[in-house]
Write a protein that holds these residues in place. Structure first.
Motif, PDB file in Angstrom:
ATOM      1  N   VAL A 235       0.865  -1.183   0.000  1.00 61.48           N
ATOM      2  CA  VAL A 235       0.000   0.000   0.000  1.00 61.48           C
ATOM      3  C   VAL A 235       0.896   1.225   0.000  1.00 61.48           C
ATOM      4  O   VAL A 235       1.559   1.528   1.003  1.00 61.48           O
ATOM      5  CB  VAL A 235      -0.936   0.009   1.233  1.00 61.48           C
ATOM      6  CG1 VAL A 235      -1.936   1.162   1.106  1.00 61.48           C
ATOM      7  CG2 VAL A 235      -1.642  -1.325   1.401  1.00 61.48           C
ATOM      8  N   GLU A 236       0.966   1.886  -1.130  1.00 64.06           N
ATOM      9  CA  GLU A 236       1.898   3.013  -1.306  1.00 64.06           C
ATOM     10  C   GLU A 236       1.377   3.854  -2.463  1.00 64.06           C
ATOM     11  O   GLU A 236       1.117   3.336  -3.546  1.00 64.06           O
ATOM     12  CB  GLU A 236       3.303   2.454  -1.602  1.00 64.06           C
ATOM     13  CG  GLU A 236       4.317   3.457  -2.072  1.00 64.06           C
ATOM     14  CD  GLU A 236       4.612   4.547  -1.053  1.00 64.06           C
ATOM     15  OE1 GLU A 236       4.003   5.634  -1.161  1.00 64.06           O
ATOM     16  OE2 GLU A 236       5.457   4.313  -0.159  1.00 64.06           O
ATOM     17  N   ASP A 237       1.201   5.171  -2.214  1.00 65.90           N
ATOM     18  CA  ASP A 237       0.664   6.044  -3.264  1.00 65.90           C
ATOM     19  C   ASP A 237       1.738   6.567  -4.206  1.00 65.90           C
ATOM     20  O   ASP A 237       1.428   6.961  -5.328  1.00 65.90           O
ATOM     21  CB  ASP A 237      -0.103   7.221  -2.643  1.00 65.90           C
ATOM     22  CG  ASP A 237       0.771   8.031  -1.694  1.00 65.90           C
ATOM     23  OD1 ASP A 237       1.450   7.407  -0.853  1.00 65.90           O
ATOM     24  OD2 ASP A 237       0.777   9.259  -1.801  1.00 65.90           O
ATOM     25  N   GLU A 238       2.996   6.601  -3.765  1.00 63.32           N
ATOM     26  CA  GLU A 238       4.047   7.086  -4.669  1.00 63.32           C
ATOM     27  C   GLU A 238       4.428   5.952  -5.609  1.00 63.32           C
ATOM     28  O   GLU A 238       4.993   4.940  -5.190  1.00 63.32           O
ATOM     29  CB  GLU A 238       5.289   7.500  -3.876  1.00 63.32           C
ATOM     30  CG  GLU A 238       5.175   8.865  -3.251  1.00 63.32           C
ATOM     31  CD  GLU A 238       6.334   9.120  -2.316  1.00 63.32           C
ATOM     32  OE1 GLU A 238       7.448   9.326  -2.821  1.00 63.32           O
ATOM     33  OE2 GLU A 238       6.123   9.061  -1.096  1.00 63.32           O
ATOM     34  N   ARG A 239       4.092   6.153  -6.881  1.00 61.60           N
ATOM     35  CA  ARG A 239       4.244   5.051  -7.829  1.00 61.60           C
ATOM     36  C   ARG A 239       5.665   4.534  -7.955  1.00 61.60           C
ATOM     37  O   ARG A 239       5.900   3.333  -8.067  1.00 61.60           O
ATOM     38  CB  ARG A 239       3.711   5.483  -9.209  1.00 61.60           C
ATOM     39  CG  ARG A 239       3.551   4.299 -10.142  1.00 61.60           C
ATOM     40  CD  ARG A 239       2.832   4.658 -11.397  1.00 61.60           C
ATOM     41  NE  ARG A 239       1.424   4.931 -11.146  1.00 61.60           N
ATOM     42  CZ  ARG A 239       0.563   5.262 -12.106  1.00 61.60           C
ATOM     43  NH1 ARG A 239       0.976   5.405 -13.335  1.00 61.60           N
ATOM     44  NH2 ARG A 239      -0.697   5.469 -11.820  1.00 61.60           N
TER      45      ARG A 239
ATOM     46  N   LEU B 199       2.450  -1.376   4.567  1.00 59.38           N
ATOM     47  CA  LEU B 199       1.494  -0.265   4.620  1.00 59.38           C
ATOM     48  C   LEU B 199       2.179   1.064   4.898  1.00 59.38           C
ATOM     49  O   LEU B 199       2.732   1.274   5.978  1.00 59.38           O
ATOM     50  CB  LEU B 199       0.462  -0.594   5.721  1.00 59.38           C
ATOM     51  CG  LEU B 199      -0.635   0.402   6.039  1.00 59.38           C
ATOM     52  CD1 LEU B 199      -1.485   0.713   4.808  1.00 59.38           C
ATOM     53  CD2 LEU B 199      -1.525  -0.144   7.163  1.00 59.38           C
ATOM     54  N   ASP B 200       2.123   1.949   3.901  1.00 60.57           N
ATOM     55  CA  ASP B 200       2.690   3.285   4.062  1.00 60.57           C
ATOM     56  C   ASP B 200       1.772   4.094   4.984  1.00 60.57           C
ATOM     57  O   ASP B 200       0.559   3.924   4.959  1.00 60.57           O
ATOM     58  CB  ASP B 200       2.787   3.945   2.674  1.00 60.57           C
ATOM     59  CG  ASP B 200       3.514   5.274   2.711  1.00 60.57           C
ATOM     60  OD1 ASP B 200       4.409   5.437   3.559  1.00 60.57           O
ATOM     61  OD2 ASP B 200       3.180   6.154   1.894  1.00 60.57           O
ATOM     62  N   VAL B 201       2.350   5.005   5.777  1.00 58.58           N
ATOM     63  CA  VAL B 201       1.519   5.820   6.679  1.00 58.58           C
ATOM     64  C   VAL B 201       0.871   6.974   5.928  1.00 58.58           C
ATOM     65  O   VAL B 201      -0.325   7.231   6.065  1.00 58.58           O
ATOM     66  CB  VAL B 201       2.358   6.353   7.871  1.00 58.58           C
ATOM     67  CG1 VAL B 201       1.545   7.357   8.683  1.00 58.58           C
ATOM     68  CG2 VAL B 201       2.800   5.206   8.773  1.00 58.58           C
ATOM     69  N   MET B 202       1.653   7.691   5.116  1.00 61.79           N
ATOM     70  CA  MET B 202       1.129   8.877   4.427  1.00 61.79           C
ATOM     71  C   MET B 202       0.446   8.451   3.135  1.00 61.79           C
ATOM     72  O   MET B 202       1.098   8.132   2.140  1.00 61.79           O
ATOM     73  CB  MET B 202       2.284   9.827   4.092  1.00 61.79           C
ATOM     74  CG  MET B 202       3.093  10.276   5.304  1.00 61.79           C
ATOM     75  SD  MET B 202       2.178  11.392   6.357  1.00 61.79           S
ATOM     76  CE  MET B 202       2.566  12.943   5.535  1.00 61.79           C
ATOM     77  N   LEU B 203      -0.891   8.441   3.175  1.00 59.77           N
ATOM     78  CA  LEU B 203      -1.674   8.006   2.014  1.00 59.77           C
ATOM     79  C   LEU B 203      -2.812   8.991   1.790  1.00 59.77           C
ATOM     80  O   LEU B 203      -3.328   9.562   2.745  1.00 59.77           O
ATOM     81  CB  LEU B 203      -2.303   6.636   2.284  1.00 59.77           C
ATOM     82  CG  LEU B 203      -1.405   5.414   2.419  1.00 59.77           C
ATOM     83  CD1 LEU B 203      -2.222   4.241   2.948  1.00 59.77           C
ATOM     84  CD2 LEU B 203      -0.783   5.060   1.069  1.00 59.77           C
TER      85      LEU B 203
ATOM     86  N   PRO C  92      11.337   2.826   8.984  1.00 57.25           N
ATOM     87  CA  PRO C  92      11.358   4.236   8.586  1.00 57.25           C
ATOM     88  C   PRO C  92      11.943   4.419   7.189  1.00 57.25           C
ATOM     89  O   PRO C  92      12.898   3.735   6.826  1.00 57.25           O
ATOM     90  CB  PRO C  92      12.249   4.903   9.646  1.00 57.25           C
ATOM     91  CG  PRO C  92      12.701   3.833  10.585  1.00 57.25           C
ATOM     92  CD  PRO C  92      12.362   2.505   9.997  1.00 57.25           C
ATOM     93  N   LYS C  93      11.346   5.373   6.438  1.00 62.17           N
ATOM     94  CA  LYS C  93      11.873   5.725   5.115  1.00 62.17           C
ATOM     95  C   LYS C  93      12.985   6.746   5.295  1.00 62.17           C
ATOM     96  O   LYS C  93      12.881   7.574   6.201  1.00 62.17           O
ATOM     97  CB  LYS C  93      10.769   6.352   4.265  1.00 62.17           C
ATOM     98  CG  LYS C  93       9.750   5.376   3.731  1.00 62.17           C
ATOM     99  CD  LYS C  93       8.727   6.186   2.942  1.00 62.17           C
ATOM    100  CE  LYS C  93       7.727   5.298   2.224  1.00 62.17           C
ATOM    101  NZ  LYS C  93       6.716   6.094   1.522  1.00 62.17           N
ATOM    102  N   PRO C  94      13.989   6.803   4.456  1.00 62.93           N
ATOM    103  CA  PRO C  94      14.245   5.855   3.364  1.00 62.93           C
ATOM    104  C   PRO C  94      14.853   4.562   3.904  1.00 62.93           C
ATOM    105  O   PRO C  94      15.551   4.569   4.898  1.00 62.93           O
ATOM    106  CB  PRO C  94      15.258   6.611   2.496  1.00 62.93           C
ATOM    107  CG  PRO C  94      15.990   7.493   3.450  1.00 62.93           C
ATOM    108  CD  PRO C  94      15.016   7.854   4.541  1.00 62.93           C
TER     109      PRO C  94
HETATM  110 CA    CA Z   1       2.977   7.864   0.762  1.00 61.30          CA
END
Ligand code: CA
Length: 227
Positions: free
Chosen positions: A6-10, A50-54, A100-102
């Motif tokens: 689950v990640e919005d950044e393609r 699961l990404d947090v920022m979506l 944590p990213k990156p």
């Molecule tokens: Ca994101």
């Protein structure tokens, strides 16, 4: 094993997807929280990244809704936020781990293997069934110390069967965890793969590991020395 990313950044989603596919996973991607909930509720994933920022619903909301609905799939949170509070929030809402990213792909893959082991009775990175050993890090299979060459799909099928050894698995359950799309129920593709796998893993030994359960599916059976 089937994984939901689950990640919005393609770009990030594709990077994870390609890496995981090279590691023999079946991967599906959801680009927002609403799609993630729908996919997670209607499919059998072995783990969720699961990404947090979506957009729409954020990762914490998705996590809470899934856990409140009884979805117990292992979840690894991917977060850009490095604060202790966010990490604690995720863990207390029912996440199994966070990264944590990156992050490096190697660490993501190791943490994924770790949460998959936690939900499995087998805690070693090597899965065993009698003298058959499957190394889930190197993706190599051995029988009596002899290496067995497996294709990507044969590996995925064997890993799923070995993680669930001694359990009867229906064809549709196997399909859901090892293939991306559900087949026509008349399709014999699983039987074809099982046959090939049998030829490879049972070649040197008369005792079969893979039992056909008539009308249902298959079972990977630990051979009993008294049989
Ligand atoms: Ca994101």
């Amino acid at each position: 094993m089937r994984i939901l990313v689950v990640e919005d950044e393609r770009k990030v989603a594709n990077f994870i997807k390609h890496g995981l596919e090279e590691d023999r996973y079946v991967v599906e991607v959801a680009g927002d929280g609403v799609a993630a909930i729908e996919m997670a509720m209607n499919n059998h994933f072995d783990a969720i990244l699961l990404d947090v920022m979506l957009p729409g619903k954020d990762g914490f909301t998705v996590l809470k809704e899934l856990r409140d609905s009884g979805v117990s799939t292992p979840i690894l949170m991917l977060t850009a936020r490095g604060t202790t509070e966010d990490r604690v929030t995720g863990l207390d809402l029912g996440a199994d781990d966070y990264l944590p990213k990156p992050f490096s792909f190697e660490e993501l893959a190791a943490r994924l293997r770790s949460i998959l082991r936690r939900s499995s009775p087998e805690k070693s990175t090597k899965l065993r069934c009698g003298d058959l050993v499957l190394d889930t890090v190197s993706h190599l299979a051995y029988r009596n110390g002899r290496e067995i060459e497996l294709t990507t799909k044969e590996y995925s099928l064997l890993e799923y069967l070995m993680r669930n050894k001694n359990r009867i698995l229906s064809r549709s359950t196997i399909t859901q965890h090892v293939w991306k799309h559900n087949f026509d129920p008349e399709s014999n593709i699983i039987d074809v793969y099982i046959k090939r796998l049998r030829q490879k893993i049972e070649k040197d030994d008369g005792k079969p590991f893979l039992q056909s359960i008539r009308g249902v599916g298959y079972r990977m059976r630990e051979t009993n020395p008294d049989d």
